[in-house]
Scaffold this active site. Structure first.
Site, PDB file in Angstrom:
ATOM      1  N   GLY A  76       0.814  -1.220   0.000  1.00  0.00           N
ATOM      2  CA  GLY A  76       0.000   0.000   0.000  1.00  0.00           C
ATOM      3  C   GLY A  76       0.841   1.261   0.000  1.00  0.00           C
ATOM      4  CB  CYS A  77       3.747   2.286   2.012  1.00  0.00           C
ATOM      5  SG  CYS A  77       2.888   2.232   3.603  1.00  0.00           S
ATOM      6  CB  THR A  78       5.088   0.306  -2.879  1.00  0.00           C
ATOM      7  OG1 THR A  78       6.059  -0.113  -1.902  1.00  0.00           O
ATOM      8  CG2 THR A  78       5.747   0.382  -4.240  1.00  0.00           C
TER       9      THR A  78
END
Length: 167
Positions: free
Chosen positions: A53-55
């Protein structure tokens, strides 16, 4: 343009002061709210570098950075904040070719000041962590807009909407 109750923080209130070590495209740097006075910026909190998700969120910001402009002004400065150490941030920036700065809030002091260090639950286990959130700070250091529980793939659209409402 607040989306949720931000606790003590609200649109128009002063953004919490900070000074954090981080990593930018050109290498290590220290960023402070004092040095940012006069410059609108996006401060977004994410749980952990190099996770799916952060990527997605970071790469979407990278891919649309040129479109994120202050009405009647220049480009929006973007700062990502997580509890990761600087070395993890460096790896993340390098691997994903990120063109903005990531800040290390390993003691979660800034996350607590913004009210995004919260109790989370995953697979029946409770723990403290970052609630993915985003804050648009105006040139005077005030919160112009914020969004809690940001969905990574919808983050850029929210930022564009928030910027449009500044004009």
């Amino acid at each position: 343009m607040a989306s949720d109750n931000g606790g003590a923080l609200a649109v128009g209130s002063s953004a919490p002061d900070f000074e954090l070590e981080g990593m930018g495209p050109a290498g290590a740097e220290t960023v402070s709210s004092e040095a940012l006075k006069g410059t609108p910026y996006l401060l977004y909190f994410y749980p952990r570098a190099s996770t799916p998700g952060c990527t997605t969120q970071a790469c979407d910001l990278r891919d649309h950075l040129a479109e994120l402009r202050i009405p009647g002004g220049g480009a929006l400065k973007v700062l990502g904040v997580s509890p990761d150490g600087v070395s993890a941030l460096e790896k993340f920036i390098t691997k994903q070719a990120l063109s903005f700065t990531l800040l290390s809030d390993h003691e979660h002091t800034l996350a607590e000041a913004y009210g995004v260090w919260v109790k989370k639950k995953l697979y029946g286990r409770e723990f403290m962590g970052i609630e993915r959130s985003s804050f648009l700070i105006d040139a005077e250091g005030r919160i112009a807009a914020f969004k809690r529980k940001v969905r990574p793939a919808q983050h850029v659209a929210w930022v564009q909407e928030a910027l449009a409402q500044l004009g």
